[in-house]
Design a protein around this motif. Structure first.
Motif, short mmCIF file in Angstrom:
data_model
loop_
_atom_site.label_atom_id
_atom_site.label_comp_id
_atom_site.label_asym_id
_atom_site.label_seq_id
_atom_site.Cartn_x
_atom_site.Cartn_y
_atom_site.Cartn_z
N UNK A 1 0.83 -1.20 0.00
CA UNK A 1 0.00 0.00 0.00
C UNK A 1 0.87 1.26 0.00
N UNK A 2 1.96 1.22 0.75
CA UNK A 2 2.87 2.37 0.80
C UNK A 2 3.55 2.60 -0.55
N UNK A 3 3.95 1.51 -1.22
CA UNK A 3 4.53 1.64 -2.56
C UNK A 3 3.51 2.21 -3.54
N UNK A 4 2.27 1.76 -3.43
CA UNK A 4 1.22 2.32 -4.29
C UNK A 4 1.06 3.82 -4.04
N UNK A 5 1.12 4.21 -2.78
CA UNK A 5 0.95 5.62 -2.42
C UNK A 5 2.07 6.49 -2.97
N UNK A 6 3.21 5.89 -3.26
CA UNK A 6 4.32 6.63 -3.87
C UNK A 6 4.05 6.93 -5.34
N UNK A 7 3.09 6.19 -5.95
CA UNK A 7 2.87 6.29 -7.40
C UNK A 7 1.50 6.85 -7.76
N UNK A 8 0.58 6.83 -6.81
CA UNK A 8 -0.80 7.23 -7.06
C UNK A 8 -1.16 8.37 -6.10
N UNK B 1 12.72 -8.10 7.04
CA UNK B 1 13.38 -8.14 5.73
C UNK B 1 12.64 -9.07 4.78
N UNK B 2 12.11 -10.17 5.30
CA UNK B 2 11.30 -11.05 4.46
C UNK B 2 10.06 -10.35 3.94
N UNK B 3 9.39 -9.61 4.81
CA UNK B 3 8.21 -8.84 4.39
C UNK B 3 8.58 -7.78 3.36
N UNK B 4 9.71 -7.12 3.55
CA UNK B 4 10.14 -6.09 2.60
C UNK B 4 10.34 -6.68 1.22
N UNK B 5 11.01 -7.82 1.17
CA UNK B 5 11.27 -8.46 -0.12
C UNK B 5 9.98 -8.95 -0.77
N UNK B 6 9.09 -9.49 0.03
CA UNK B 6 7.84 -9.97 -0.53
C UNK B 6 7.01 -8.81 -1.09
N UNK B 7 6.99 -7.68 -0.40
CA UNK B 7 6.26 -6.52 -0.91
C UNK B 7 6.79 -6.10 -2.27
N UNK B 8 8.10 -6.15 -2.44
CA UNK B 8 8.69 -5.82 -3.74
C UNK B 8 8.26 -6.80 -4.81
N UNK B 9 8.15 -8.07 -4.45
CA UNK B 9 7.71 -9.08 -5.40
C UNK B 9 6.26 -8.85 -5.81
N UNK B 10 5.40 -8.51 -4.85
CA UNK B 10 4.00 -8.23 -5.16
C UNK B 10 3.91 -7.02 -6.08
#
Length: 269
Positions: free
Chosen positions: A51-58, A193-202
């Motif tokens: 959601x945070x990554x989306x907020x960086x783009x939208x 760190x696992x969550x961070x990497x998974x978010x990038x994959x999603x």
């Protein structure tokens, strides 16, 4: 737009996103960073990070996370699915069935039938739906015997995704998560760190630009002393495995009486 049916339109000014699932999606064990201590006991997780990554783009992202730890797939479909349909989001992520599969007698075919009904209902809303395969448990000694059941369930998930036009995040193939540093002390939930990497994959699956590479190799790690490793194993069994078995035997769940952390679509930031 992403290339799956009903893909997410990233040119919109407002995107709404609802996450469904269990502890994996709730975000255990990725603590919310807060030096003041006000956020103690709260978890972030890959879905919050997406959601945070989306907020960086939208321009505006509205986000709800209905996931609750310990929930079985029938509980997710009964308690979370109707609310998700009611919210009518643009994007839905659904990861469910893991708690069913790891239980004695868990039947991946039966779990998949419930999963398919949930996906059909979500896809019928017009939302972009993202689903997840299970992890390859071959690297985890305690979970290794479940590998065949997980693989069977994964085949169902892929077939269902094809039928309903969902995107798939293939956790099975994410070898980078087979490093112990990708997992928290309980060995059942991802580390921060696992969550961070998974978010990038999603985000990669969704076509959302995000800084970072989930495939980045882990730094070289010094060999561990076998005595220390054995002490860690004993500590893990006492602190995590025995209580988990106790809950299974008594029919209790870590999510009993717990409400979702973000029950409503609220603007992020």
């Amino acid at each position: 737009m992403t290339d799956f049916h009903g893909g997410l339109d990233l040119t919109q000014d407002v995107i709404s996103y609802v996450a469904l699932g269990d502890s994996f999606t709730e975000g255990l064990n990725d603590p919310v960073p807060d030096d003041s201590g006000a956020a103690r006991g709260r978890f972030r997780g890959w879905a919050d990070r997406v959601a945070e990554h989306l907020a960086d783009r939208v321009p505006e992202v509205r986000y709800a996370n209905l996931a609750v730890r310990g929930k079985l797939i029938r509980q997710i479909t009964a308690e979370q699915l109707p609310r998700a349909v009611e919210l009518h989001p643009d994007l839905v992520t659904l990861c469910a069935g893991g708690n069913d599969i790891i239980r004695p007698g868990g039947d991946p075919d039966q779990v998949a039938a419930v999963f398919e009904a949930a996906v059909a209902r979500l896809a019928g809303t017009g939302a972009a739906v993202v689903v997840f395969t299970g992890f390859d448990t071959g690297f985890q000694p305690v979970m290794r015997h479940l590998r065949g059941k997980v693989a069977t369930y994964n085949m169902h998930v892929r077939a269902i995704a094809d039928q309903y036009g969902c995107a798939v995040v293939d956790l099975w193939s994410m070898r980078v998560l087979q490093d112990r540093r990708a997992w928290s002390a309980d060995r059942l939930h991802l580390s921060s760190e696992g969550h961070r990497r998974l978010a990038l994959r999603v985000c990669e699956v969704l076509g959302v630009a995000a800084e970072g590479d989930w495939r980045q190799p882990w730094p070289e790690e010094l060999p561990r002393d076998w005595r220390l490793a054995r002490q860690e194993d004993l500590h893990w069994a006492r602190e995590y495995l025995v209580p988990w078995i106790g809950r299974r035997l008594t029919g209790r769940s870590s999510g009993d009486g717990r409400a979702p952390k973000r029950p409503n679509l609220e603007r992020l930031r």
